[in-house]
Enzyme design. Structure first.
Site, PDB file in Angstrom:
ATOM      1  N   GLN A  71      40.297  61.146  64.326  1.00 51.27           N
ATOM      2  CA  GLN A  71      40.832  60.902  65.660  1.00 51.27           C
ATOM      3  C   GLN A  71      41.991  59.910  65.637  1.00 51.27           C
ATOM      4  O   GLN A  71      42.189  59.165  64.669  1.00 51.27           O
ATOM      5  CB  GLN A  71      39.739  60.370  66.579  1.00 51.27           C
ATOM      6  CG  GLN A  71      38.708  61.415  66.972  1.00 51.27           C
ATOM      7  CD  GLN A  71      37.797  60.926  68.080  1.00 51.27           C
ATOM      8  OE1 GLN A  71      36.704  60.458  67.807  1.00 51.27           O
ATOM      9  NE2 GLN A  71      38.232  61.041  69.319  1.00 51.27           N
ATOM     10  N   HIS A  72      42.732  59.921  66.741  1.00 48.78           N
ATOM     11  CA  HIS A  72      43.692  58.883  67.114  1.00 48.78           C
ATOM     12  C   HIS A  72      45.024  58.916  66.367  1.00 48.78           C
ATOM     13  O   HIS A  72      45.971  58.267  66.806  1.00 48.78           O
ATOM     14  CB  HIS A  72      43.105  57.467  66.936  1.00 48.78           C
ATOM     15  CG  HIS A  72      41.733  57.280  67.462  1.00 48.78           C
ATOM     16  ND1 HIS A  72      41.384  57.612  68.755  1.00 48.78           N
ATOM     17  CD2 HIS A  72      40.600  56.804  66.865  1.00 48.78           C
ATOM     18  CE1 HIS A  72      40.102  57.322  68.934  1.00 48.78           C
ATOM     19  NE2 HIS A  72      39.600  56.847  67.813  1.00 48.78           N
ATOM     20  N   ASP A 232      36.423  63.932  64.970  1.00 49.02           N
ATOM     21  CA  ASP A 232      35.403  63.967  63.918  1.00 49.02           C
ATOM     22  C   ASP A 232      34.000  63.624  64.421  1.00 49.02           C
ATOM     23  O   ASP A 232      33.026  64.292  64.068  1.00 49.02           O
ATOM     24  CB  ASP A 232      35.789  63.079  62.731  1.00 49.02           C
ATOM     25  CG  ASP A 232      36.233  61.678  63.128  1.00 49.02           C
ATOM     26  OD1 ASP A 232      36.143  61.319  64.324  1.00 49.02           O
ATOM     27  OD2 ASP A 232      36.681  60.939  62.242  1.00 49.02           O
TER      28      ASP A 232
END
Length: 433
Positions: A71-72, A232
């Site tokens: 992520q991110h 995830d």
């Protein structure tokens, strides 16, 4: 027999599983490594994805696929769809100052209400603000922003950079609720992007991936159905079959505690990140820095392997004779104590034994994770069962002591590639849709 492909494009590597939807069995699999670092050229992920798919025998017979991923991460694209600069990953902390600036500008409570998050260096919004402030020329080039799994889905569907004068297919960028909820500029209540926050971060508006519902799908060039994908943790929740009332406790290098909740959570303190999940619910999450490495360092100190540490811990009584380890070996994120150090207290001639030290390490690590569970429960999220996953969950001592410390029944699923399996489960759902 229908085959589906699930992908886990994680920080360290890309894992691919080809699953038979009738039996749920993995029939083929492959993997490839990712480069180290907190700033990575996304082309390395694209190369690894192709290698891992080839290692899994290719896409022959596959009817649908889905990509789960870290992520991110900030994948910034220019007007031709080219990557502007290396992607800043979730674990790149250079945007910590940007996080503080955004919080000061908008207020923690207002941001939690609007996005479910209070900015920290992990989140995409802070990386965009860092780009605006530190690399304004690069920021000015940004025409679209994607996350790692969005960008890989786009590429595997046949899209990508175009020649000068052509227009890239930014309208074909798609994502899902879980990954959108980790950006810091998506509103879980409205299901739409908060463009004011995006502009405040980047300095101007930009194209963003369309957020697909849990069973929506698009197509690849060969007519296969492509599911929305997932971040995830949301992928792992799907992979282990977590449902409302469950909390997943993942004991890896760091620790994560996340619950499936029917209701949205809002935490202005920022302790609990109010993510969405991949199935239409929500995924409140707490992250800790000190998890399996607490066991690693204690095993080294005692001169034993992990089985030996487990045996020592189970030879001691609950409470370790009063010996208590506060396991902040690397500071801590939850609670937010970046400069803290570990402490061992309650040492007496009677309590200071190898067995008690081993027990104190296991109990201390689990108490840190239990604090995350309590923070989620404190927001009104019902928790009836804990699913224990990750490398640390393979310790017999951890498995046996966890119910005492966490205060809920504990189940330990068999080890597996849960993010990739969750993506495969999502792909199977769009075959059936």
């Amino acid at each position: 027999m229908a085959l589906v492909m699930g992908v886990d494009s994680s920080t360290q590597s890309c894992k691919v599983v080809i699953v038979d939807t009738a039996s749920g069995e993995i029939v083929r699999q492959g993997r490839a490594s990712h480069p180290n670092g907190t700033s990575v050229d996304p082309e390395a992920w694209w190369s690894a994805l192709q290698t891992a798919i080839a290692d899994a025998g290719g896409l022959d017979g596959v009817e649908a696929w889905s990509i789960g991923g870290q992520q991110h991460g900030m994948v910034a694209l220019d007007e031709r769809g080219r990557v502007v600069r290396d992607a800043l990953l979730w674990n790149d902390t250079r945007s910590a100052g940007a996080a503080a600036d955004l919080t000061a500008e908008f207020g923690a409570e207002a941001l939690a209400q609007r996005t479910g998050l209070v900015p920290v260096a992990s989140f995409t919004i802070t990386k965009l603000r860092w780009l605006r402030d530190a690399e304004p020329d690069n920021a000015a080039k940004v025409a679209a922003v994607a996350l790692p799994h969005d960008w890989l889905t786009w590429r595997l569907r046949g899209f990508g950079p175009v020649e000068a004068g052509e227009t890239p297919a930014f309208d074909e960028l798609v994502t899902d609720r879980s990954d959108a909820s980790g950006t810091g500029y998506w509103n879980p209540t409205t299901g739409g992007y908060d463009r004011d926050l995006l502009v405040a971060a980047l300095g101007h508006d930009a194209a963003l991936p369309r957020v697909l519902g849990p069973t929506e799908w698009v197509a690849d060039p060969d007519g296969r159905r492509v599911a929305p994908g997932a971040g995830d943790n949301a992928g792992a929740a799907l992979g282990v079959g977590a449902e409302v009332g469950d909390v997943v406790v993942s004991i890896g290098t760091s620790g994560t505690v996340f619950a499936v909740s029917a209701e949205r959570t809002i935490d202005p303190t920022g302790t609990v990140a109010g993510f969405a999940d991949a199935g239409g619910h929500f995924l409140p999450l707490v992250a800790t820095l000190n998890a399996a490495r607490v066991l690693d360092v204690t095993a080294r100190l005692l001169g034993v392997d992990h089985d030996g540490l487990s045996a020592l811990a189970l030879a001691a009584e609950p409470g370790a004779g009063g010996l208590r380890l506060l396991p902040y070996f690397e500071g801590e994120r939850t609670p937010n104590l970046p400069d803290a150090t570990a402490e061992l207290t309650g040492m007496t001639l009677a309590s200071t034994t190898r067995e008690n030290l081993a027990r104190a390490a296991v109990e201390g690590m689990l108490r840190g994770l239990s604090a995350g569970l309590d923070a989620i429960r404190g927001l009104g999220v019902p928790i009836e069962r804990a699913l224990l996953v990750g490398g640390g969950a393979q310790s017999e001592a951890v498995r046996r002591i966890a119910p005492e410390v966490l205060g809920v029944p504990v189940e330990v699923p068999a080890p597996g590639e849960y993010v990739a399996l969750g993506a495969a489960r999502q792909a199977a759902s769009v075959v059936e849709a």
